[in-house]
Design a protein around this motif. Structure first.
Motif, PDB file in Angstrom:
ATOM      1  N   ALA A  68       0.835  -1.210   0.000  1.00 35.29           N
ATOM      2  CA  ALA A  68       0.000   0.000   0.000  1.00 35.29           C
ATOM      3  C   ALA A  68       0.867   1.258   0.000  1.00 35.29           C
ATOM      4  CB  ALA A  68      -0.941  -0.008   1.204  1.00 35.29           C
ATOM      5  N   ASP A  69       1.929   1.249   0.792  1.00 37.96           N
ATOM      6  CA  ASP A  69       2.831   2.399   0.842  1.00 37.96           C
ATOM      7  C   ASP A  69       3.561   2.610  -0.493  1.00 37.96           C
ATOM      8  OD1 ASP A  69       2.077   2.825   3.459  1.00 37.96           O
ATOM      9  OD2 ASP A  69       3.909   1.990   4.329  1.00 37.96           O
ATOM     10  N   SER A  70       3.565   1.574  -1.338  1.00 38.54           N
ATOM     11  CA  SER A  70       4.192   1.639  -2.656  1.00 38.54           C
ATOM     12  C   SER A  70       3.186   1.873  -3.772  1.00 38.54           C
ATOM     13  CB  SER A  70       4.940   0.326  -2.940  1.00 38.54           C
ATOM     14  OG  SER A  70       5.906   0.074  -1.956  1.00 38.54           O
ATOM     15  N   GLY A  71       1.913   2.040  -3.397  1.00 39.06           N
ATOM     16  CA  GLY A  71       0.870   2.249  -4.395  1.00 39.06           C
ATOM     17  C   GLY A  71       0.391   0.971  -5.039  1.00 39.06           C
ATOM     18  N   ALA A  72       0.419  -0.138  -4.293  1.00 33.65           N
ATOM     19  CA  ALA A  72       0.050  -1.437  -4.845  1.00 33.65           C
ATOM     20  C   ALA A  72      -0.783  -2.224  -3.837  1.00 33.65           C
ATOM     21  CB  ALA A  72       1.313  -2.218  -5.220  1.00 33.65           C
ATOM     22  N   SER A  73      -1.242  -3.398  -4.269  1.00 35.18           N
ATOM     23  CA  SER A  73      -1.984  -4.313  -3.396  1.00 35.18           C
ATOM     24  C   SER A  73      -1.556  -5.742  -3.720  1.00 35.18           C
ATOM     25  CB  SER A  73      -3.490  -4.163  -3.628  1.00 35.18           C
ATOM     26  OG  SER A  73      -3.851  -4.751  -4.868  1.00 35.18           O
ATOM     27  N   LEU A  74      -2.117  -6.701  -3.003  1.00 38.00           N
ATOM     28  CA  LEU A  74      -1.788  -8.102  -3.273  1.00 38.00           C
ATOM     29  C   LEU A  74      -2.081  -8.472  -4.716  1.00 38.00           C
ATOM     30  CD1 LEU A  74      -2.961 -10.085  -0.103  1.00 38.00           C
ATOM     31  CD2 LEU A  74      -0.645  -9.406  -0.725  1.00 38.00           C
ATOM     32  N   HIS A  75      -3.098  -7.864  -5.328  1.00 38.67           N
ATOM     33  CA  HIS A  75      -3.442  -8.192  -6.715  1.00 38.67           C
ATOM     34  C   HIS A  75      -2.425  -7.657  -7.727  1.00 38.67           C
ATOM     35  CE1 HIS A  75      -7.263  -9.593  -5.112  1.00 38.67           C
ATOM     36  NE2 HIS A  75      -7.312 -10.292  -6.233  1.00 38.67           N
ATOM     37  N   ASP A  76      -1.469  -6.872  -7.260  1.00 39.67           N
ATOM     38  CA  ASP A  76      -0.396  -6.383  -8.125  1.00 39.67           C
ATOM     39  C   ASP A  76       0.876  -7.220  -7.997  1.00 39.67           C
ATOM     40  OD1 ASP A  76      -1.810  -4.060  -9.166  1.00 39.67           O
ATOM     41  OD2 ASP A  76      -1.656  -3.281  -7.117  1.00 39.67           O
ATOM     42  N   VAL A  77       0.873  -8.188  -7.089  1.00 42.17           N
ATOM     43  CA  VAL A  77       2.050  -9.035  -6.895  1.00 42.17           C
ATOM     44  C   VAL A  77       2.200  -9.958  -8.101  1.00 42.17           C
ATOM     45  CG1 VAL A  77       3.040 -10.875  -5.463  1.00 42.17           C
ATOM     46  CG2 VAL A  77       1.983  -8.874  -4.385  1.00 42.17           C
ATOM     47  N   ILE A  78       3.439 -10.086  -8.569  1.00 38.33           N
ATOM     48  CA  ILE A  78       3.721 -10.922  -9.735  1.00 38.33           C
ATOM     49  C   ILE A  78       4.391 -12.245  -9.340  1.00 38.33           C
ATOM     50  CG2 ILE A  78       5.963  -9.869 -10.286  1.00 38.33           C
ATOM     51  CD1 ILE A  78       5.073  -9.973 -13.260  1.00 38.33           C
ATOM     52  N   SER A  79       5.025 -12.297  -8.161  1.00 40.77           N
ATOM     53  CA  SER A  79       5.607 -13.549  -7.678  1.00 40.77           C
ATOM     54  C   SER A  79       5.930 -13.429  -6.193  1.00 40.77           C
ATOM     55  CB  SER A  79       6.876 -13.913  -8.455  1.00 40.77           C
ATOM     56  OG  SER A  79       7.904 -13.013  -8.169  1.00 40.77           O
ATOM     57  N   THR A  80       6.010 -14.592  -5.540  1.00 37.09           N
ATOM     58  CA  THR A  80       6.393 -14.623  -4.122  1.00 37.09           C
ATOM     59  C   THR A  80       7.379 -15.755  -3.869  1.00 37.09           C
ATOM     60  OG1 THR A  80       4.667 -16.151  -3.357  1.00 37.09           O
ATOM     61  CG2 THR A  80       4.112 -13.798  -3.364  1.00 37.09           C
ATOM     62  N   ARG A  81       8.080 -15.602  -2.769  1.00 33.49           N
ATOM     63  CA  ARG A  81       8.909 -16.672  -2.220  1.00 33.49           C
ATOM     64  C   ARG A  81       8.587 -16.702  -0.732  1.00 33.49           C
ATOM     65  NH1 ARG A  81      14.315 -15.327  -3.441  1.00 33.49           N
ATOM     66  NH2 ARG A  81      13.834 -16.137  -5.484  1.00 33.49           N
ATOM     67  N   VAL A  82       8.111 -17.851  -0.260  1.00 31.21           N
ATOM     68  CA  VAL A  82       7.726 -18.004   1.140  1.00 31.21           C
ATOM     69  C   VAL A  82       8.786 -18.867   1.816  1.00 31.21           C
ATOM     70  CG1 VAL A  82       5.936 -18.810   2.730  1.00 31.21           C
ATOM     71  CG2 VAL A  82       5.288 -17.861   0.476  1.00 31.21           C
ATOM     72  N   LEU A  83       9.448 -18.281   2.799  1.00 31.45           N
ATOM     73  CA  LEU A  83      10.513 -18.965   3.536  1.00 31.45           C
ATOM     74  C   LEU A  83       9.982 -19.367   4.905  1.00 31.45           C
ATOM     75  CD1 LEU A  83      13.259 -16.301   2.754  1.00 31.45           C
ATOM     76  CD2 LEU A  83      12.758 -18.376   1.459  1.00 31.45           C
ATOM     77  N   VAL A  84      10.203 -20.631   5.258  1.00 37.71           N
ATOM     78  CA  VAL A  84       9.707 -21.146   6.534  1.00 37.71           C
ATOM     79  C   VAL A  84      10.861 -21.855   7.239  1.00 37.71           C
ATOM     80  CG1 VAL A  84       7.955 -22.570   7.659  1.00 37.71           C
ATOM     81  CG2 VAL A  84       7.433 -21.473   5.464  1.00 37.71           C
ATOM     82  N   ALA A  85      11.152 -21.422   8.453  1.00 40.17           N
ATOM     83  CA  ALA A  85      12.263 -22.000   9.213  1.00 40.17           C
ATOM     84  C   ALA A  85      11.825 -23.324   9.837  1.00 40.17           C
ATOM     85  CB  ALA A  85      12.746 -21.028  10.283  1.00 40.17           C
ATOM     86  N   THR A  86      11.998 -24.392   9.073  1.00 38.21           N
ATOM     87  CA  THR A  86      11.619 -25.726   9.524  1.00 38.21           C
ATOM     88  C   THR A  86      12.201 -26.778   8.592  1.00 38.21           C
ATOM     89  OG1 THR A  86       9.747 -27.153  10.166  1.00 38.21           O
ATOM     90  CG2 THR A  86       9.479 -25.825   8.167  1.00 38.21           C
ATOM     91  N   ASP A  87      12.235 -28.003   9.059  1.00 36.70           N
ATOM     92  CA  ASP A  87      12.568 -29.119   8.181  1.00 36.70           C
ATOM     93  C   ASP A  87      11.380 -30.062   8.049  1.00 36.70           C
ATOM     94  OD1 ASP A  87      12.541 -30.303  10.672  1.00 36.70           O
ATOM     95  OD2 ASP A  87      14.553 -31.151  10.545  1.00 36.70           O
ATOM     96  N   ARG A  88      10.203 -29.584   8.471  1.00 36.85           N
ATOM     97  CA  ARG A  88       8.981 -30.400   8.408  1.00 36.85           C
ATOM     98  C   ARG A  88       8.031 -29.858   7.331  1.00 36.85           C
ATOM     99  NH1 ARG A  88       6.270 -32.039  13.476  1.00 36.85           N
ATOM    100  NH2 ARG A  88       5.026 -30.204  12.975  1.00 36.85           N
TER     101      ARG A  88
END
Length: 136
Positions: A68-88
C-alpha cells in the motif's frame, strides 16, 4: 483500474500446484521489489512466537502495508517466495495455506522453501514479493 500482472497457466504442467506457473507485466509497468515481509509487530517484537500460521498471517499483513505504501496491493504481486524455518513439510504447508488464502484467486507464481534460520529471534516465516503496477 487496469492491472499490470497477467498470470499464465500451463496445460502442459500438473494442475496440482495452487499457483500460476508464470506471470508477466508489460514494459511500461513499474516494478516494486519488496524486502522479505517479516512477522514483526510495530514495536519490532516477533509476533505469534511458535505459530507458523500466526506468523504467516502477520507477514502477509506487513506485506499488505508495504505494498500500500508503494501504491500497490496483493493483486499487483507478480511472484512470491515463502521462507519457513523448519525441516517439516507440514509446517511449510501450514504457512502456505495462510499465504494462499490471502491471495485468493490471484494465485501468483510462488516458491515455498524450508530454511534453517531466519533473521529475527523466534522468526519462523518470511515472504518475499515482486509487484508490478501501471501508474496513471
Amino acid at each position: 483500474m487496469p492491472r499490470a500482472v497477467t498470470l499464465i497457466r500451463s496445460a502442459s504442467l500438473s494442475d496440482v500446484a495452487e499457483y500460476a506457473y508464470a506471470a508477466t507485466a508489460p514494459a511500461e509497468s513499474r516494478l516494486i521489489f519488496l524486502a522479505g515481509a517479516c512477522p514483526l509487530n510495530e514495536d519490532g517484537s516477533t509476533a505469534a512466537i511458535g505459530d507458523f500460521a500466526g506468523q504467516a498471517a502477520k507477514a502477509v499483513e506487513n506485506m499488505r502495508t508495504a505494498l500500500a505504501d508503494s501504491g500497490a496491493s496483493l493483486h499487483d504481486v507478480i511472484s512470491t517466495r515463502v521462507l519457513v524455518a523448519t525441516d517439516r513439510q507440514e509446517d511449510l504447508v501450514t504457512a502456505w495455506k495462510v499465504v494462499r488464502a490471502a491471495f485468493g484467486d490471484h494465485d501468483v507464481p510462488s516458491t515455498l522453501m524450508g530454511v534453517t534460520v531466519l533473521g529475527y529471534e523466534d522468526q519462523l516465516v518470511e515472504i518475499e514479493a515482486v509487484a508490478a503496477v501501471l501508474d496513471p
